[in-house]
Design a protein around this motif. Structure first.
Motif, PDB file in Angstrom:
ATOM      1  N   VAL A  84      50.059  29.870  36.906  1.00  0.00           N
ATOM      2  CA  VAL A  84      50.271  28.551  36.300  1.00  0.00           C
ATOM      3  C   VAL A  84      51.642  27.978  36.673  1.00  0.00           C
ATOM      4  O   VAL A  84      51.824  26.770  36.735  1.00  0.00           O
ATOM      5  N   VAL A  85      52.613  28.851  36.975  1.00  0.00           N
ATOM      6  CA  VAL A  85      53.948  28.323  37.295  1.00  0.00           C
ATOM      7  C   VAL A  85      54.159  28.074  38.778  1.00  0.00           C
ATOM      8  O   VAL A  85      55.181  27.520  39.166  1.00  0.00           O
TER       9      VAL A  85
ATOM     10  N   THR B 136      44.049  34.504  45.595  1.00  0.00           N
ATOM     11  CA  THR B 136      43.642  35.901  45.589  1.00  0.00           C
ATOM     12  C   THR B 136      44.050  36.574  44.281  1.00  0.00           C
ATOM     13  O   THR B 136      43.295  37.367  43.721  1.00  0.00           O
ATOM     14  N   LEU B 137      45.250  36.255  43.807  1.00  0.00           N
ATOM     15  CA  LEU B 137      45.682  36.820  42.528  1.00  0.00           C
ATOM     16  C   LEU B 137      44.739  36.403  41.407  1.00  0.00           C
ATOM     17  O   LEU B 137      44.463  37.172  40.482  1.00  0.00           O
ATOM     18  N   LEU B 138      44.236  35.173  41.529  1.00  0.00           N
ATOM     19  CA  LEU B 138      43.291  34.679  40.524  1.00  0.00           C
ATOM     20  C   LEU B 138      42.082  35.603  40.419  1.00  0.00           C
ATOM     21  O   LEU B 138      41.608  35.921  39.331  1.00  0.00           O
TER      22      LEU B 138
ATOM     23  N   GLY C 242      42.647  26.160  31.951  1.00  0.00           N
ATOM     24  CA  GLY C 242      41.397  26.227  31.196  1.00  0.00           C
ATOM     25  C   GLY C 242      41.090  27.621  30.692  1.00  0.00           C
ATOM     26  O   GLY C 242      40.436  27.821  29.678  1.00  0.00           O
ATOM     27  N   LYS C 243      41.623  28.604  31.405  1.00  0.00           N
ATOM     28  CA  LYS C 243      41.337  29.990  31.033  1.00  0.00           C
ATOM     29  C   LYS C 243      42.265  30.483  29.926  1.00  0.00           C
ATOM     30  O   LYS C 243      41.931  31.363  29.160  1.00  0.00           O
ATOM     31  N   LEU C 244      43.466  29.918  29.921  1.00  0.00           N
ATOM     32  CA  LEU C 244      44.478  30.436  28.980  1.00  0.00           C
ATOM     33  C   LEU C 244      44.266  29.942  27.556  1.00  0.00           C
ATOM     34  O   LEU C 244      43.744  28.890  27.367  1.00  0.00           O
TER      35      LEU C 244
ATOM     36  N   VAL D 257      48.922  38.062  32.127  1.00  0.00           N
ATOM     37  CA  VAL D 257      50.165  38.124  32.907  1.00  0.00           C
ATOM     38  C   VAL D 257      49.982  37.396  34.230  1.00  0.00           C
ATOM     39  O   VAL D 257      50.828  36.590  34.653  1.00  0.00           O
ATOM     40  N   ILE D 258      48.848  37.664  34.867  1.00  0.00           N
ATOM     41  CA  ILE D 258      48.610  37.044  36.176  1.00  0.00           C
ATOM     42  C   ILE D 258      48.339  35.555  36.038  1.00  0.00           C
ATOM     43  O   ILE D 258      48.865  34.747  36.813  1.00  0.00           O
TER      44      ILE D 258
END
Lengths: 214, 344
Positions: free
Chosen positions: B328-329, B303-305, B342-344, B322-323
């Motif tokens: 990722v962690v 959901t945060l994604l 892939g997004k970062l 930030v999200i």
């Protein structure tokens, strides 16, 4: 215009209709009988108008000699009546309307000359020289002799200069600012003012001689 | 009528760069050489003018300075045409016109090649642009600017010329949607703007494809069966219907947000569908509510994604990052980590 031609080759487009699209492979040339056509390109996700042409003009001519992707989008501005020809039908047309062929020759002639000039600009070794040569070229197009001109105001903008110089717009912006700081030019809203065209001309000529020597 | 002129050996008929007149010449007898700078080699090239050959055409027709030097090697006789005389002579000679067109286009092509080689040399690697998808990008441009007829044209042409492209399905989906929008407009009904619910990011959609139906997890119940139906409509891509259904479900449930995986999934789906419908700010608020209420949910990071993607869409890249870093962690789900990396 011959009614026979219209029947065979005539097409009508409504306002907003695309005649052909940038990157679409094409083999036909268009002659505008009535109405206006807008030529656009999508650059950095923005639609830029290259030109708006009208009755009596020709467009799409590059495709007539070989199948190439279109270099711009052609959209009908209002209700447009066109004649569309491929290589063979164009040959027929020339028999009937040689004036069109001569028009086409003139278009090609001016394209070749523009591109030759662009090439001369692009082989200069650095971006500043390229930009300066673009300014000289624009003055030449106005019919001025760079050997005899000092001050001149040119009708142009960053985008056009970047395009002619073959460099990215951001780089061009930066270079123009530097040139302004060094006092060679003044960049205004829709024009560029050159303080001493002859000096710039000599500078570019010497750059050219130095690469020729290499 | 053209003038006949005599030129002595050693003289020059015109110089490269000269801007004097727009005459066109035809060599009648004698020997003349042509010196021209080649666009490809950028060196002067020497050739002989043939007897019966026209020269000076391009600069005359276009009213430009000469682009070559014509020098007389042996005493020569030339026909000198004014621009008008030349035009009236060739008017009726179709084969000559075509010869000239061909010569011009060959010259133009050589120059284009020379220019292209300089451009690619200078900007190597700057734009990794999928050449075959160019028409699709044009279609996307028009589509995102709601110019549907133009988008339709570009997409149709894309399909014609790229029938084996990996983007075919995506383009066909958009075409179907465009058709229904155009038909809706034509039907003349007062424009109640149909909300276009389309996944604006196929990556996120694919990530959710494998979610299991709840019956497998919790057993039968009317709300559960509604949700399973919702899930299957979602997988089919009927987002309009899904969004309507999930909003109805939410209304049924009320403002309390009860415990349980069923409700977590319902609210998460609503967040996602709001995102697909491009209601980014609404989706962000929904995710905030979800995260506040279901802190320990196994769906929290999914959901945060959605929230991160929304921030990205509205231009708040900082918030999005930030999200993404939070996601990722977490150790929950590797698929999620890969997607976000892939997004970062």
């Amino acid at each position: 215009m011959n009614k026979n031609l219209e029947a065979k080759f005539g097409i009508t487009k409504n306002p907003g209709e695309i005649i052909f699209c940038e990157y679409e492979p094409g083999t036909t040339i268009f002659f505008i009988q009535k109405g206006n056509v807008r030529l656009t390109k999508i650059v950095s996700n923005k639609e830029k108008t290259l030109a708006v042409i009208g009755a009596g003009d020709i467009f799409g001519e590059m495709a007539i000699l070989e199948k190439l992707p279109r270099s711009a989008t052609a959209i009908a501005e209002d209700e447009v009546k066109l004649l569309e020809f491929d290589k063979d039908s164009f040959a027929q047309l020339v028999q009937v309307q040689p004036g069109i062929a001569i028009k086409l020759l003139k278009i090609f002639a001016s394209r070749i000359t523009d591109q030759q000039r662009k090439l001369k600009i692009m082989i200069l070794p650095d971006e500043d020289s390229k930009i300066l040569d673009v300014l000289i070229m624009l003055a030449e197009k106005m019919g001025l002799d760079p050997e005899k001109t000092k001050e001149i105001e040119l009708d142009t903008d960053v985008g056009q200069i970047a395009n002619w110089a073959g460099i990215p717009i951001k780089d061009c912006e930066g270079r123009l600012i530097n040139l302004e700081h060094s006092g060679k030019i003044q960049v205004k809203q829709k024009t560029v003012f050159v303080n001493n065209l002859y000096a710039i001309h000599r500078f570019v000529q010497s750059k050219r001689k130095s690469i020729e020597r290499e | 009528m053209p003038q006949v002129r005599q030129f002595k050996s050693g003289s020059v008929i015109f110089f490269d760069g000269e801007y004097k007149d727009n005459n066109v010449y035809l060599l009648k007898s004698g020997v003349c050489s042509r010196t021209k700078v080649s666009p490809s080699s950028r060196r002067p090239e020497l050739s002989n003018v043939q007897i019966g050959e026209f020269f000076g055409i391009k600069s005359a027709l276009g009213n430009f300075p000469r682009d070559e030097t014509i020098q007389v090697i042996k005493d020569s006789l030339v026909y000198e045409f004014s621009q008008k005389e030349f035009e009236s002579v060739i008017k009726s000679k179709v084969s000559i016109i075509f010869k000239m067109l061909k010569a011009f286009s060959n010259e133009l092509r050589k120059i284009h090649i020379a220019i292209d080689s300089i451009l690619t040399r200078d900007t190597e690697g700057e734009e990794a642009f999928d050449q075959s998808a160019k028409l699709m990008y044009i279609g996307n441009y028009y589509y995102s600017n709601k110019a549907y007829e133009q988008a339709q044209y570009a997409f149709k042409k894309f399909i014609i010329h790229n029938s084996s492209s990996i983007y075919i399905d995506e383009v066909n989906t958009k075409l179907k949607e465009i058709e229904s929008i155009i038909n809706f407009r034509k039907s003349g009904k007062p424009v109640a703007k149909p909300k276009e619910v389309v996944p604006s990011d196929t990556g996120l959609f694919k990530l959710c494809e494998s979610e299991e139906s709840l019956a497998d997890v919790l057993g039968a119940d009317s709300m559960i069966s509604s949700f399973n139906e919702l899930l299957s409509e979602y997988k089919k891509g009927n987002f309009q219907k899904c969004y309507k259904t999930v909003k109805q479900l939410h209304f049924k449930i009320g403002t309390t947000m009860p415990e349980g995986e069923l409700y977590e999934r319902i609210f998460m789906t609503e967040c996602r569908l709001a995102y697909y419908n491009q209601e980014y700010k609404k989706a962000i608020e929904l995710v905030k509510a979800f995260a506040g209420r279901y802190k320990k949910s196994k769906w929290l990071y999914y959901t945060l994604l959605i929230m991160a993607e929304c921030y990205s869409k509205i231009g708040s890249e900082g918030n999005a990052k930030v999200i993404y870093n939070k996601i990722v962690v977490q150790e929950h789900d590797k698929k999620l980590i890969d997607y976000v990396k892939g997004k970062l």
